[in-house]
Design a protein around this motif. Sequence first.
Motif, short mmCIF file in Angstrom:
data_model
loop_
_atom_site.label_atom_id
_atom_site.label_comp_id
_atom_site.label_asym_id
_atom_site.label_seq_id
_atom_site.Cartn_x
_atom_site.Cartn_y
_atom_site.Cartn_z
N GLU A 36 0.80 -1.23 0.00
CA GLU A 36 0.00 0.00 0.00
C GLU A 36 0.83 1.27 0.00
N PRO A 58 0.61 -8.53 3.48
CA PRO A 58 -0.64 -8.25 4.21
C PRO A 58 -0.39 -7.77 5.64
N ASN A 61 0.73 -4.12 5.38
CA ASN A 61 -0.41 -3.26 5.00
C ASN A 61 -1.37 -3.04 6.16
N LYS A 62 -1.50 -4.06 7.02
CA LYS A 62 -2.49 -3.96 8.10
C LYS A 62 -1.86 -3.75 9.47
N ASN A 63 -0.54 -3.45 9.50
CA ASN A 63 0.14 -3.23 10.79
C ASN A 63 -0.02 -4.41 11.74
N LYS A 64 0.07 -5.62 11.19
CA LYS A 64 -0.07 -6.82 12.04
C LYS A 64 1.30 -7.33 12.45
N LYS A 95 5.64 0.32 10.17
CA LYS A 95 4.58 -0.59 9.70
C LYS A 95 4.23 -1.67 10.74
#
Length: 366
Positions: A36, A58, A61-64, A95
């Motif tokens: 992203e 992923p 992108n989702k800060n996991k 991130k």
Amino acid sequence: LGDFLIDPWASSSVDYDKLVNKFGIKKFSSVLKDIEDPLPLMKRGVIFGHRDFEKIIPLVNKNKEFAVVSGMMPSGKMHIGHKMVVDQLKWYLKKGGNLSLPIADMESYGARGIDFNQAKEMAVTEYLSNYIALGLDLTDENVLVYLQSEHNPVKNLAFELSKKTNFNELKAIYGFSPSTSISHLYAPIVQVADILLPQIEEYGGPKHVVVPVGVDQDPHIRLTRDISDKFKSKYGFIPPSSTYHRFLTGLTGGKMSSSDPKTAIYLNDSPKEAEKKVKSAKTGGRESLEEQKKLGGCPDQCVVYEMLVYHLIDDDAELKNVYENCKNGTLLCGECKTITAEKMKKFFEKLADKREKSLEIAKTLL
Ligand code: SF4
């Protein structure tokens, strides 16, 4: 991206295509669209290859939760080319990554004969202080910095992992000979343990890990992936992902070296020295001014342009202007070098301002 930026697949010094074909590294461009908010180093092809990076995307992108491992071997001076590693680490921290930064003093002892006290001193004054001056917050709670020789979890893990690795496997990867010392042989296993450490129970158990490296470090990645498979049933290890970056070309057109001042701009150089070194760099200019005005320059073969791409221009439109004006002969090397040298000087002035404070913080870390 346009077609104005450097093409890593057409590099004159390293045949990146061959590396990809031979070792199964995949092109980074194939996953770029899924990220992203990619780093300029990714968009510009400086990070050119990867293994399993699609598994990290992923999470980024989702800060996991994921971890990043990036070792430093205290053996020489940090130069401007090393900045790109720090830029990547800053991005991963933002991130949501947990950074694990081992200082490979066991490797520098085993492979280079550098004494442990000297390695520690070098790690603080040369590496950690520059990492901090370059803007990486090493005091963040998601950052772990350790010396291999003083970190029992990594030493214990390395010993355990070494049980399922034999001499012939190491010889096939590193070319060791029967006269190689045991400490040198053992150093890669400690590195493997560094990379797998974030996945042991003490550090939260199995998780995705990414290791950003230069292509010369790929043997360690392959070894780690092999060993992680062998210990999968016990630890649930996930084979680490990796990304591969190009090397910044040295000032004279060959490799930028930690030990040859003619080839490199060191992070501890003064702003004046850094400026002077940019002016001495090899360009992609033509034999004569007339010829350059008529035919244009060759930015793809220019060390000065590389410095702009890797480090000194964030704005893609500004970079595109330099590229096009060089190609069409309206920008000449003298002017271009002056502009680049000025940018470099400013960058080094900022670095120098932060040096003292950064060193103080670095001293508290080990
Ligand atoms: Fe390199 Fe600039 Fe000369 Fe072009 S004009 S060859 S980018 S120094």
